[in-house]
Design a protein around this motif. Structure first.
Motif, short mmCIF file in Angstrom:
data_model
loop_
_atom_site.label_atom_id
_atom_site.label_comp_id
_atom_site.label_asym_id
_atom_site.label_seq_id
_atom_site.Cartn_x
_atom_site.Cartn_y
_atom_site.Cartn_z
N LYS A 24 48.46 -4.80 36.31
CA LYS A 24 49.29 -4.58 37.34
C LYS A 24 49.65 -3.06 37.45
O LYS A 24 49.60 -2.35 38.31
CB LYS A 24 50.55 -5.49 37.43
CG LYS A 24 51.58 -4.78 38.50
CD LYS A 24 52.73 -5.62 38.36
CE LYS A 24 53.89 -5.35 37.70
NZ LYS A 24 54.81 -4.29 37.85
N ASN A 25 50.10 -2.50 36.22
CA ASN A 25 50.79 -1.09 36.19
C ASN A 25 49.71 -0.07 36.21
O ASN A 25 49.99 1.21 36.32
CB ASN A 25 52.00 -0.95 34.90
CG ASN A 25 52.74 -1.90 35.39
OD1 ASN A 25 53.33 -2.10 36.58
ND2 ASN A 25 53.84 -1.82 34.57
N ALA A 26 48.35 -0.55 36.10
CA ALA A 26 47.31 0.52 36.11
C ALA A 26 46.83 0.42 37.38
O ALA A 26 46.53 1.44 38.19
CB ALA A 26 46.22 0.17 35.12
N VAL A 27 46.55 -0.53 38.31
CA VAL A 27 45.86 -1.02 39.39
C VAL A 27 46.79 -0.29 40.58
O VAL A 27 46.38 0.28 41.42
CB VAL A 27 45.39 -2.47 39.71
CG1 VAL A 27 46.65 -3.04 40.34
CG2 VAL A 27 44.32 -2.12 40.79
N LEU A 28 47.95 -0.36 40.41
CA LEU A 28 49.02 0.20 41.38
C LEU A 28 48.74 1.63 41.73
O LEU A 28 48.28 2.29 42.56
CB LEU A 28 50.42 -0.08 41.22
CG LEU A 28 50.71 -1.64 41.45
CD1 LEU A 28 52.18 -2.09 40.88
CD2 LEU A 28 50.34 -2.29 42.44
N PRO A 29 48.93 2.57 40.57
CA PRO A 29 48.71 4.01 40.80
C PRO A 29 47.14 4.37 41.24
O PRO A 29 46.94 5.25 41.74
CB PRO A 29 49.23 4.65 39.42
CG PRO A 29 49.02 3.37 38.49
CD PRO A 29 49.48 2.18 39.14
N ILE A 30 46.26 3.45 40.77
CA ILE A 30 44.84 3.86 40.89
C ILE A 30 44.52 3.51 42.43
O ILE A 30 43.86 4.42 43.00
CB ILE A 30 44.09 2.76 39.77
CG1 ILE A 30 43.87 3.33 38.67
CG2 ILE A 30 42.49 2.72 40.66
CD1 ILE A 30 43.37 2.57 37.50
N ILE A 31 45.09 2.56 42.85
CA ILE A 31 44.98 2.22 44.43
C ILE A 31 45.84 3.44 45.12
O ILE A 31 44.98 4.17 46.09
CB ILE A 31 45.72 0.91 44.83
CG1 ILE A 31 44.80 -0.22 44.20
CG2 ILE A 31 45.61 0.94 46.30
CD1 ILE A 31 45.30 -1.53 44.48
N ALA A 32 46.85 4.05 44.80
CA ALA A 32 47.55 5.14 45.41
C ALA A 32 46.61 6.53 44.99
O ALA A 32 46.58 7.17 46.07
CB ALA A 32 48.95 5.49 44.72
N ALA A 33 46.09 6.60 44.06
CA ALA A 33 45.17 7.81 43.81
C ALA A 33 44.03 7.67 44.80
O ALA A 33 43.30 8.72 45.24
CB ALA A 33 44.60 7.70 42.30
N SER A 34 43.27 6.58 45.28
CA SER A 34 42.45 6.53 46.46
C SER A 34 42.51 7.26 47.27
O SER A 34 41.70 7.66 48.16
CB SER A 34 42.14 5.00 46.49
OG SER A 34 41.83 4.34 45.34
N ILE A 35 44.00 7.61 47.87
CA ILE A 35 44.19 8.24 48.98
C ILE A 35 43.68 9.68 48.82
O ILE A 35 43.56 10.35 49.86
CB ILE A 35 45.70 8.40 48.88
CG1 ILE A 35 46.52 7.02 49.34
CG2 ILE A 35 46.34 9.46 50.06
CD1 ILE A 35 47.98 6.99 49.24
N LEU A 36 43.67 10.24 47.55
CA LEU A 36 43.05 11.64 47.38
C LEU A 36 41.47 11.71 47.75
O LEU A 36 41.11 12.81 47.60
CB LEU A 36 43.07 11.99 45.78
CG LEU A 36 44.62 12.19 45.49
CD1 LEU A 36 44.71 11.94 43.96
CD2 LEU A 36 45.23 13.51 46.00
N GLY A 37 40.82 10.56 47.85
CA GLY A 37 39.37 10.78 48.17
C GLY A 37 39.24 10.80 49.57
O GLY A 37 39.13 9.99 50.35
N SER A 38 38.77 12.30 49.95
CA SER A 38 38.52 12.33 51.43
C SER A 38 37.01 12.27 51.59
O SER A 38 36.57 12.58 52.83
CB SER A 38 38.86 14.15 51.49
OG SER A 38 38.11 14.94 50.56
N GLU A 39 36.22 11.84 50.91
CA GLU A 39 34.69 11.28 51.12
C GLU A 39 34.54 10.28 50.48
O GLU A 39 34.88 10.23 49.28
CB GLU A 39 33.82 12.58 50.61
CG GLU A 39 32.89 13.07 51.72
CD GLU A 39 32.19 14.25 51.08
OE1 GLU A 39 31.48 14.07 50.27
OE2 GLU A 39 32.51 15.42 51.62
N GLY A 40 33.58 9.28 50.81
CA GLY A 40 33.02 8.09 50.26
C GLY A 40 33.88 7.14 49.92
O GLY A 40 35.23 7.25 50.24
N GLU A 41 33.36 5.92 49.22
CA GLU A 41 34.24 4.94 49.12
C GLU A 41 34.71 4.76 47.72
O GLU A 41 34.00 5.03 46.75
CB GLU A 41 33.45 3.67 49.52
CG GLU A 41 34.10 2.26 49.41
CD GLU A 41 33.18 1.02 49.95
OE1 GLU A 41 33.64 0.29 50.84
OE2 GLU A 41 32.27 1.06 49.26
N SER A 42 36.15 4.25 47.39
CA SER A 42 36.26 3.71 46.05
C SER A 42 36.20 2.28 46.07
O SER A 42 36.63 1.51 46.80
CB SER A 42 37.92 4.21 45.86
OG SER A 42 37.90 5.44 45.61
#
Ligand code: UD1
Ligand code: PEP
Length: 440
Positions: A22-40
């Motif tokens: 849980k405590n890894a996936v939550l920041p990882i999902i938040a970090a996906s906001i940084l991806g301005s191209e392509g799919e995570s």
């Protein structure tokens, strides 16, 4: 309100497959906001209420999120607002982790104040100190925090007064898109920080030193979606390890990583529990009397605060008196009163709980006051005589995937009862999987 009902005294046996953390996936999902191209594409995302909430936060920002079969797909090319509402942030403090990515990506973020919770006041001053050092201006008003920067954030040297997990993550994400180099000193060292850094690096970030006290981030101009598999949940694993010990049983925690659980393993061994590690997981066998031990929570690699209440449950049935000292959160002993209702003998003196062992635990009606307190009550109930009825199960659902079903399959006498109306509401919530984004 749904309840978990446990009749204690059963032995457990078998294999528990540990979910993504849980405590890894939550920041990882938040970090996906940084991806301005392509799919995570994020694999091993556990089906937890907290994961649904962070997905909803991203969807409220106009980001596309799909969640199916423990895989989350995020497309963040389009972001339609920089505001995360009170309704979502109040459900889960970790929603505040979208502040760093939004500020770096859009130059602006407006997030509801996360507030305190049952375990402590949990300030966010270190997050804000980091953003300000990178050139952001911060304003507080009407229950919201607004951060703005003209142009890009600027790399900076940031010393954290406390080695905060969330501040390290928020600053690391923001710094990934900043101009120049950021150095975080006294950074948190938790495995979840390393997992986030690995994901960010896969997106194109340049981060070195994650897992040590000094993290160096060279900012880049653009990050893209990436494929990542989340690390196993060390706290879920530790909780089942204690389930084995408290019931005098033999369980294998598949996927658990011993290196992430050193303090928990060594305390169990000190107590006389057999712990064997191999490359696929950890086996725990309780062989006889449990010895009392003292435990002090500390930032990683110290004993995790998220395992304190579960460990206390075990010490209640150990032979002798143990001291449990909580140094991370100022109010994380709410479970003591509930344990006392089950006939445990515990006195709290400031930040230390004095736990008298050899308790003959009795089933009772008790309430989960927070996530790990809830897990600890289930553990105590497994060892108690008679029936325990645990309310406040929504806390437990934040961090454990079907814990009652899993323990039942291992041999426990445990069931969950929900009023019919609540079953319907849960079904509606599950319908949230795969829906298209809605704007805030
Ligand atoms: C989603 C997530 O990953 N949650 C975990 C994370 O929470 P979280 O990231 O909120 O915890 P922190 O590491 O930030 O908090 C540790 C201590 O630092 C204090 N502090 C924190 C930030 C700040 O700006 N100022 C400040 O004083 C807190 O009040 C607390 O006393 O780490 C905690 C400590 O291991 C765990 O219990 C939580 O399960
Ligand atoms: C305290 C916890 O989580 P959070 O930081 O999300 O409240 C926890 O996982 O035990």
């Amino acid at each position: 309100m749904s309840k978990i009902i446990v009749r204690g005294g059963r032995k457990l046996t078998g294999n528990v497959k540990i979910n993504g953390a849980k405590n890894a996936v939550l920041p990882i999902i938040a970090a996906s906001i940084l991806g301005s191209e392509g799919e995570s594409v994020i694999h091993d995302a556990p089906p937890l209420d907290d994961v649904l909430v962070i997905n909803k936060v991203l969807q409220s920002l106009g980001i596309q999120v799909e969640y199916d079969q423990q895989v989350i797909r995020v497309r963040a090319e389009q972001i339609t607002t920089c505001e995360a509402s009170y309704e979502l942030v109040r459900k889960m403090r970790a929603s505040f982790l979208v502040m760093g990515p939004l500020l770096a990506r859009l130059g602006q973020a407006r997030i509801s104040l996360p507030g305190g919770c049952a375990i402590g006041t949990r300030p966010i001053d270190q997050h804000l100190k980091g953003f300000e050092a990178m050139g952001a201006s911060i304003e507080l008003g009407q229950g919201y925090i607004e951060a703005r920067v003209k142009g890009r954030l600027k790399g900076a040297k940031i010393y954290l007064d406390v080695a905060s997990v969330g501040a390290t993550e928020n600053i690391m994400m923001a710094a990934s898109l900043a101009e120049g180099t950021t150095i975080i000193e006294n950074a948190a060292k938790e495995p979840e920080i390393v997992d986030l850094a690995n994901y960010l690096n896969a997106m194109g970030a340049v981060i070195r030193g994650a897992g040590t006290g000094i993290i160096r981030i060279e900012g880049v101009e653009k990050l893209c979606g990436a494929v990542h598999t989340v690390i196993p949940d060390r706290i879920e694993a530790g909780t089942y390890m204690i389930a084995a010990a408290i019931t005098g049983s033999d369980l294998y925690m598949e996927n658990a990583i011993g290196d992430h659980l050193r303090p928990v393993i060594s305390k169990l061994q000190e107590m006389g529990v057999l712990v064997e590690e191999d490359e696929n997981g950890i086996r725990v066998r309780a062989t006889g009397t449990l010895r009392a031990v003292d435990v002090k929570t500390l930032p990683y690699p110290g004993f995790p605060t998220d395992m304190q209440s579960q460990m206390m449950a075990l010490l209640m049935v150990a032979d002798g008196t143990s001291l449990v000292t909580e140094t991370v959160f100022e109010n994380r002993f709410m479970h003591v009163e509930e344990f006392s209702n089950m006939n445990a003998q515990i006195k709290v003196d400031g930040r230390t709980a004095i736990v008298s062992g050899n308790s003959k635990l009795q089933g009772a009606k008790v309430c989960a006051t927070d996530l790990r307190a809830g897990a600890a009550l289930i553990l105590a109930a497994l060892a108690a005589e008679g029936e325990t009825e645990i309310s406040g199960t929504h806390h437990i659902d934040r961090g454990y995937v079907s814990i009652a079903d899993t323990l039942c399959e291992l041999g426990a006498d445990i069931r969950r009862v929900s009023p019919p109306q609540e079953v319907e509401e849960e079904a509606v919530e599950i319908g949230f999987f795969n829906i298209q984004p809605t704007l805030a």
